[in-house]
Design a protein around this motif. Sequence first.
Motif, PDB file in Angstrom:
ATOM      1  N   HIS A   1       2.636  14.337   0.434  1.00 36.48           N
ATOM      2  CA  HIS A   1       3.617  13.616   0.175  1.00 36.48           C
ATOM      3  C   HIS A   1       3.133  12.158   0.272  1.00 36.48           C
ATOM      4  CE1 HIS A   1       6.002  16.619   2.545  1.00 36.48           C
ATOM      5  NE2 HIS A   1       5.024  16.704   3.449  1.00 36.48           N
ATOM      6  N   GLN A   2       3.995  11.343  -0.316  1.00 36.01           N
ATOM      7  CA  GLN A   2       3.685   9.839  -0.452  1.00 36.01           C
ATOM      8  C   GLN A   2       5.027   8.733  -0.406  1.00 36.01           C
ATOM      9  OE1 GLN A   2       2.265  10.031  -4.728  1.00 36.01           O
ATOM     10  NE2 GLN A   2       0.264   8.904  -3.871  1.00 36.01           N
ATOM     11  N   LEU A   3       4.931   7.858   0.355  1.00 35.05           N
ATOM     12  CA  LEU A   3       5.971   6.854   0.679  1.00 35.05           C
ATOM     13  C   LEU A   3       5.604   5.367  -0.053  1.00 35.05           C
ATOM     14  CD1 LEU A   3       8.477   6.009   2.205  1.00 35.05           C
ATOM     15  CD2 LEU A   3       7.168   5.664   4.075  1.00 35.05           C
ATOM     16  N   ILE A   4       6.783   4.987  -0.932  1.00 41.44           N
ATOM     17  CA  ILE A   4       6.401   3.676  -1.394  1.00 41.44           C
ATOM     18  C   ILE A   4       7.728   2.860  -0.906  1.00 41.44           C
ATOM     19  CG2 ILE A   4       6.359   2.641  -3.595  1.00 41.44           C
ATOM     20  CD1 ILE A   4       5.711   6.277  -3.720  1.00 41.44           C
ATOM     21  N   LYS A   5       7.247   1.738  -0.577  1.00 40.05           N
ATOM     22  CA  LYS A   5       8.410   0.782  -0.132  1.00 40.05           C
ATOM     23  C   LYS A   5       8.324  -0.321  -1.167  1.00 40.05           C
ATOM     24  CE  LYS A   5       8.646   2.017   4.536  1.00 40.05           C
ATOM     25  NZ  LYS A   5       9.960   2.159   4.914  1.00 40.05           N
ATOM     26  N   PRO A   6       9.470  -1.234  -1.327  1.00 37.29           N
ATOM     27  CA  PRO A   6       9.491  -2.211  -2.192  1.00 37.29           C
ATOM     28  C   PRO A   6       8.202  -3.316  -2.166  1.00 37.29           C
ATOM     29  CG  PRO A   6      11.601  -1.554  -1.646  1.00 37.29           C
ATOM     30  CD  PRO A   6      10.819  -0.870  -0.702  1.00 37.29           C
ATOM     31  N   SER A   7       7.808  -3.433  -0.842  1.00 37.68           N
ATOM     32  CA  SER A   7       6.694  -4.377  -0.371  1.00 37.68           C
ATOM     33  C   SER A   7       5.319  -3.820  -1.055  1.00 37.68           C
ATOM     34  CB  SER A   7       6.588  -4.531   1.108  1.00 37.68           C
ATOM     35  OG  SER A   7       6.223  -3.456   1.763  1.00 37.68           O
ATOM     36  N   ASP A   8       5.370  -2.575  -1.543  1.00 45.08           N
ATOM     37  CA  ASP A   8       4.120  -2.207  -1.968  1.00 45.08           C
ATOM     38  C   ASP A   8       3.922  -2.380  -3.398  1.00 45.08           C
ATOM     39  OD1 ASP A   8       3.585  -0.551   0.322  1.00 45.08           O
ATOM     40  OD2 ASP A   8       4.493   1.127  -0.416  1.00 45.08           O
ATOM     41  N   ILE A   9       5.050  -3.047  -4.312  1.00 48.96           N
ATOM     42  CA  ILE A   9       5.133  -3.211  -5.518  1.00 48.96           C
ATOM     43  C   ILE A   9       4.224  -4.407  -5.944  1.00 48.96           C
ATOM     44  CG2 ILE A   9       6.725  -3.642  -7.394  1.00 48.96           C
ATOM     45  CD1 ILE A   9       6.893  -0.899  -5.995  1.00 48.96           C
ATOM     46  N   GLN A  10       3.688  -4.297  -7.068  1.00 48.92           N
ATOM     47  CA  GLN A  10       2.973  -5.359  -7.863  1.00 48.92           C
ATOM     48  C   GLN A  10       3.841  -6.111  -9.070  1.00 48.92           C
ATOM     49  OE1 GLN A  10      -0.479  -3.017  -8.874  1.00 48.92           O
ATOM     50  NE2 GLN A  10      -0.953  -2.577  -6.515  1.00 48.92           N
ATOM     51  N   ASP A  11       2.888  -6.540  -9.981  1.00 46.32           N
ATOM     52  CA  ASP A  11       3.546  -7.202 -10.959  1.00 46.32           C
ATOM     53  C   ASP A  11       3.453  -6.481 -12.157  1.00 46.32           C
ATOM     54  OD1 ASP A  11       4.526  -9.482  -9.350  1.00 46.32           O
ATOM     55  OD2 ASP A  11       2.685 -10.732 -10.175  1.00 46.32           O
ATOM     56  N   ASN A  12       2.580  -5.243 -12.229  1.00 46.26           N
ATOM     57  CA  ASN A  12       2.184  -4.535 -13.376  1.00 46.26           C
ATOM     58  C   ASN A  12       2.652  -3.160 -13.089  1.00 46.26           C
ATOM     59  OD1 ASN A  12       0.840  -6.542 -14.332  1.00 46.26           O
ATOM     60  ND2 ASN A  12      -1.030  -6.235 -13.101  1.00 46.26           N
TER      61      ASN A  12
ATOM     62  N   MET B   1       0.991  -1.019  -0.004  1.00 42.76           N
ATOM     63  CA  MET B   1       0.025   0.018   0.144  1.00 42.76           C
ATOM     64  C   MET B   1       0.816   1.024   0.127  1.00 42.76           C
ATOM     65  SD  MET B   1      -2.936   0.951   2.726  1.00 42.76           S
ATOM     66  CE  MET B   1      -2.258   2.252   3.817  1.00 42.76           C
ATOM     67  N   ILE B   2       0.617   2.205  -0.862  1.00 35.36           N
ATOM     68  CA  ILE B   2       1.278   3.483  -1.021  1.00 35.36           C
ATOM     69  C   ILE B   2       0.755   4.347   0.120  1.00 35.36           C
ATOM     70  CG2 ILE B   2       1.809   5.513  -2.289  1.00 35.36           C
ATOM     71  CD1 ILE B   2       1.566   3.908  -4.818  1.00 35.36           C
ATOM     72  N   GLU B   3       1.763   4.772   1.071  1.00 34.61           N
ATOM     73  CA  GLU B   3       1.301   5.679   2.236  1.00 34.61           C
ATOM     74  C   GLU B   3       1.159   7.231   1.705  1.00 34.61           C
ATOM     75  OE1 GLU B   3       2.170   5.957   6.780  1.00 34.61           O
ATOM     76  OE2 GLU B   3       3.406   5.301   5.713  1.00 34.61           O
ATOM     77  N   SER B   4       0.186   7.597   1.922  1.00 38.50           N
ATOM     78  CA  SER B   4       0.018   9.351   1.507  1.00 38.50           C
ATOM     79  C   SER B   4      -0.517   9.906   2.789  1.00 38.50           C
ATOM     80  CB  SER B   4      -1.331   9.118   0.558  1.00 38.50           C
ATOM     81  OG  SER B   4      -1.137   8.562  -0.659  1.00 38.50           O
ATOM     82  N   PHE B   5      -0.024  11.259   2.706  1.00 33.82           N
ATOM     83  CA  PHE B   5      -0.128  12.075   3.582  1.00 33.82           C
ATOM     84  C   PHE B   5      -0.630  13.727   3.406  1.00 33.82           C
ATOM     85  CE2 PHE B   5       3.521   9.466   4.344  1.00 33.82           C
ATOM     86  CZ  PHE B   5       3.431   8.755   5.485  1.00 33.82           C
ATOM     87  N   HIS B   6      -1.693  13.925   4.182  1.00 32.75           N
ATOM     88  CA  HIS B   6      -2.384  15.074   3.462  1.00 32.75           C
ATOM     89  C   HIS B   6      -2.186  16.160   4.591  1.00 32.75           C
ATOM     90  CE1 HIS B   6      -4.066  11.587   1.141  1.00 32.75           C
ATOM     91  NE2 HIS B   6      -4.519  12.649   0.627  1.00 32.75           N
ATOM     92  N   ASP B   7      -2.833  17.367   4.022  1.00 34.07           N
ATOM     93  CA  ASP B   7      -2.491  18.627   4.971  1.00 34.07           C
ATOM     94  C   ASP B   7      -3.467  18.452   5.925  1.00 34.07           C
ATOM     95  OD1 ASP B   7      -1.453  21.388   5.194  1.00 34.07           O
ATOM     96  OD2 ASP B   7      -3.540  21.898   4.982  1.00 34.07           O
ATOM     97  N   THR B   8      -3.138  19.074   7.134  1.00 35.12           N
ATOM     98  CA  THR B   8      -3.920  19.064   8.602  1.00 35.12           C
ATOM     99  C   THR B   8      -5.115  19.699   8.373  1.00 35.12           C
ATOM    100  OG1 THR B   8      -1.860  18.892   9.531  1.00 35.12           O
ATOM    101  CG2 THR B   8      -3.651  19.509  10.856  1.00 35.12           C
ATOM    102  N   LEU B   9      -5.266  20.816   7.655  1.00 33.93           N
ATOM    103  CA  LEU B   9      -6.324  21.717   7.447  1.00 33.93           C
ATOM    104  C   LEU B   9      -7.143  21.437   6.358  1.00 33.93           C
ATOM    105  CD1 LEU B   9      -5.261  25.173   8.576  1.00 33.93           C
ATOM    106  CD2 LEU B   9      -6.351  23.585  10.043  1.00 33.93           C
ATOM    107  N   ASN B  10      -6.572  21.023   4.944  1.00 33.27           N
ATOM    108  CA  ASN B  10      -7.192  20.872   3.893  1.00 33.27           C
ATOM    109  C   ASN B  10      -6.742  19.212   3.760  1.00 33.27           C
ATOM    110  OD1 ASN B  10      -8.240  20.548   1.225  1.00 33.27           O
ATOM    111  ND2 ASN B  10      -6.909  22.181   0.433  1.00 33.27           N
ATOM    112  N   LYS B  11      -7.640  18.783   4.308  1.00 32.84           N
ATOM    113  CA  LYS B  11      -7.514  17.086   4.335  1.00 32.84           C
ATOM    114  C   LYS B  11      -7.421  16.447   2.890  1.00 32.84           C
ATOM    115  CE  LYS B  11      -8.327  16.621   8.952  1.00 32.84           C
ATOM    116  NZ  LYS B  11      -7.233  16.867   9.824  1.00 32.84           N
ATOM    117  N   GLY B  12      -8.014  17.017   1.880  1.00 32.00           N
ATOM    118  CA  GLY B  12      -8.084  16.626   0.648  1.00 32.00           C
ATOM    119  C   GLY B  12      -6.832  16.614  -0.325  1.00 32.00           C
TER     120      GLY B  12
END
Length: 138
Positions: free
Chosen positions: A16-27, A1-12
């Motif tokens: 930032h995003q964080l991607i780890k090799p375990s997040d990877i798929q075959d495509n 799962m890609i971890e996404s971080f949103h603004d505290t006030l504007n939640k949408g």
Amino acid sequence: MIESFHDTLNKGLLLHQLIKPSDIQDNRLNISPPEESLQVSFLPLKKGQTFKAHKHIEFIREMPMAQESWVVIQGKVKVYYYDLQDNEIATRILSKGDVSITYRGGHNYLTLEDETIVYEYKTGPYLGQQYDKVFLNN
């Protein structure tokens, strides 16, 4: 799962995003939302695989601010993510193969091991620090 971080006030608002090799798929995995200036994708390739040779055409794009990505090649870093109000919203440990993307908001990292190597990518052109960044007071 890609971890996404949103603004505290504007939640949408994606910061930032964080991607780890375990997040990877075959495509192929397009990580960045299509509207962002910095486009990051994961491409799992097999021996002998290729794609049609190409070049990119000139196309004027508007980029209101620099966006940045880090890829840890060796070692470990502790990343700090900040919201638009300069509040720390998360810390994570990045290891070999991990990718951090900052679209907006503050960021920093602390090297945790000697001989750590990080590739940094950012949108340009780079015209000097005075046009590119402001330092946080924390």
